[in-house]
Design a protein around this motif. Structure first.
Motif, PDB file in Angstrom:
ATOM      1  N   VAL A 107       7.877-117.583 -24.908  1.00  0.00           N
ATOM      2  CA  VAL A 107       7.746-118.498 -23.771  1.00  0.00           C
ATOM      3  C   VAL A 107       8.661-119.705 -23.956  1.00  0.00           C
ATOM      4  O   VAL A 107       9.367-120.111 -23.028  1.00  0.00           O
ATOM      5  N   GLN A 108       8.671-120.275 -25.158  1.00  0.00           N
ATOM      6  CA  GLN A 108       9.468-121.473 -25.410  1.00  0.00           C
ATOM      7  C   GLN A 108      10.976-121.209 -25.315  1.00  0.00           C
ATOM      8  O   GLN A 108      11.738-122.100 -24.955  1.00  0.00           O
ATOM      9  N   SER A 109      11.400-120.004 -25.631  1.00  0.00           N
ATOM     10  CA  SER A 109      12.833-119.711 -25.652  1.00  0.00           C
ATOM     11  C   SER A 109      13.332-118.958 -24.406  1.00  0.00           C
ATOM     12  O   SER A 109      14.497-118.599 -24.331  1.00  0.00           O
ATOM     13  N   GLY A 176       7.726-106.814 -28.656  1.00  0.00           N
ATOM     14  CA  GLY A 176       7.687-108.125 -28.026  1.00  0.00           C
ATOM     15  C   GLY A 176       6.885-108.085 -26.748  1.00  0.00           C
ATOM     16  O   GLY A 176       5.933-107.329 -26.626  1.00  0.00           O
ATOM     17  N   TYR A 177       7.307-108.894 -25.797  1.00  0.00           N
ATOM     18  CA  TYR A 177       6.592-109.012 -24.533  1.00  0.00           C
ATOM     19  C   TYR A 177       7.513-108.694 -23.364  1.00  0.00           C
ATOM     20  O   TYR A 177       8.717-108.881 -23.437  1.00  0.00           O
ATOM     21  N   SER A 178       6.903-108.236 -22.270  1.00  0.00           N
ATOM     22  CA  SER A 178       7.634-107.885 -21.054  1.00  0.00           C
ATOM     23  C   SER A 178       7.826-109.136 -20.194  1.00  0.00           C
ATOM     24  O   SER A 178       6.847-109.791 -19.821  1.00  0.00           O
ATOM     25  N   LEU A 179       9.054-109.454 -19.857  1.00  0.00           N
ATOM     26  CA  LEU A 179       9.343-110.610 -19.016  1.00  0.00           C
ATOM     27  C   LEU A 179       8.611-110.492 -17.685  1.00  0.00           C
ATOM     28  O   LEU A 179       7.980-111.444 -17.223  1.00  0.00           O
ATOM     29  N   GLU A 180       8.680-109.343 -17.057  1.00  0.00           N
ATOM     30  CA  GLU A 180       8.055-109.160 -15.743  1.00  0.00           C
ATOM     31  C   GLU A 180       6.541-109.315 -15.805  1.00  0.00           C
ATOM     32  O   GLU A 180       5.936-109.952 -14.950  1.00  0.00           O
ATOM     33  N   LYS A 181       5.915-108.734 -16.819  1.00  0.00           N
ATOM     34  CA  LYS A 181       4.451-108.811 -16.934  1.00  0.00           C
ATOM     35  C   LYS A 181       4.000-110.237 -17.238  1.00  0.00           C
ATOM     36  O   LYS A 181       3.004-110.709 -16.680  1.00  0.00           O
ATOM     37  N   VAL A 182       4.709-110.937 -18.112  1.00  0.00           N
ATOM     38  CA  VAL A 182       4.339-112.307 -18.452  1.00  0.00           C
ATOM     39  C   VAL A 182       4.552-113.216 -17.242  1.00  0.00           C
ATOM     40  O   VAL A 182       3.706-114.060 -16.924  1.00  0.00           O
ATOM     41  N   LYS A 183       5.665-113.026 -16.558  1.00  0.00           N
ATOM     42  CA  LYS A 183       5.955-113.815 -15.358  1.00  0.00           C
ATOM     43  C   LYS A 183       4.851-113.612 -14.308  1.00  0.00           C
ATOM     44  O   LYS A 183       4.343-114.568 -13.724  1.00  0.00           O
ATOM     45  N   GLU A 184       4.480-112.373 -14.097  1.00  0.00           N
ATOM     46  CA  GLU A 184       3.429-112.044 -13.125  1.00  0.00           C
ATOM     47  C   GLU A 184       2.102-112.704 -13.525  1.00  0.00           C
ATOM     48  O   GLU A 184       1.389-113.257 -12.683  1.00  0.00           O
TER      49      GLU A 184
END
Length: 194
Positions: A107-109, A176-184
């Protein structure tokens, strides 16, 4: 009677086929020397993975403070959230948890995520560790770490009312984490602007 026998034969045949398939996946071991090499190889691979994880963990920021007074911190955030019209995102976990540290770093980066968080949330890292389990604070939210593991996210509205619990595994992708899923996820629980 014939139907039952036919079903029994199909189940038995499928079971035997599955067992044979599983056996074929196991590396062939011809003697005890080969078996020892296989065990040694597995142990070395496991040790290498542990070392890599420890090195990664050492490089990541440690946002959790076991000495913090979590209840006092959250109370202050609620007062601030009311003034700013933001929700509160609590990321529960600890500095011992590589997935917790990975999420924080992600999230921070990632400017898109960081901007979203900064705009919509007051963010708090709620510590859970042997030094401080914050049992009373976690109990208020139904002890979500017991059910989902860590990190787990607790979303509060600006008044401090819990509006959502989010396990993190559904946000993961690979190592890691999915950009789309975290954004959603962040968009879904942001305060509704009128």
């Amino acid at each position: 009677m014939k139907k039952v026998s036919l079903v029994a034969l199909i189940v038995l045949g499928t079971t035997i086929w599955a067992q044979n398939t599983e056996i074929k996946k196991t590396p062939e071991v011809k003697n005890s020397g080969d078996k020892a090499l296989l065990v040694k190889s597995d142990a070395a691979e496991l040790e290498a993975k542990k070392k890599a994880a420890a090195e990664e963990k050492a490089k990541l920021p440690k946002p959790y403070d076991p000495k913090a007074n979590a209840q006092s911190d959250i109370d202050k955030l609620v007062a601030q959230a009311q003034k700013e019209g933001k929700n509160i995102m609590i990321q529960a976990g600890g500095n011992w948890c590589i997935w917790c540290l990975r999420f924080n770093q992600y999230v921070q980066s990632t400017p898109e995520l960081k901007n979203n968080v900064d705009k919509n949330y007051l963010y708090y890292h709620l510590n859970y560790s042997p030094e401080n389990k914050n049992e009373k604070v976690f109990a208020q939210y139904g002890n979500p770490g017991d059910k989902y593991g860590y990190p787990v996210f607790i979303v509060l509205d600006k008044n401090g009312k819990m509006i959502h619990i989010q396990p993190s595994d559904v946000l993961e992708e690979g190592k890691g984490y999915s950009l789309e899923k975290v954004k959603e996820f962040f968009n879904q629980w942001a305060p509704k602007k009128s």
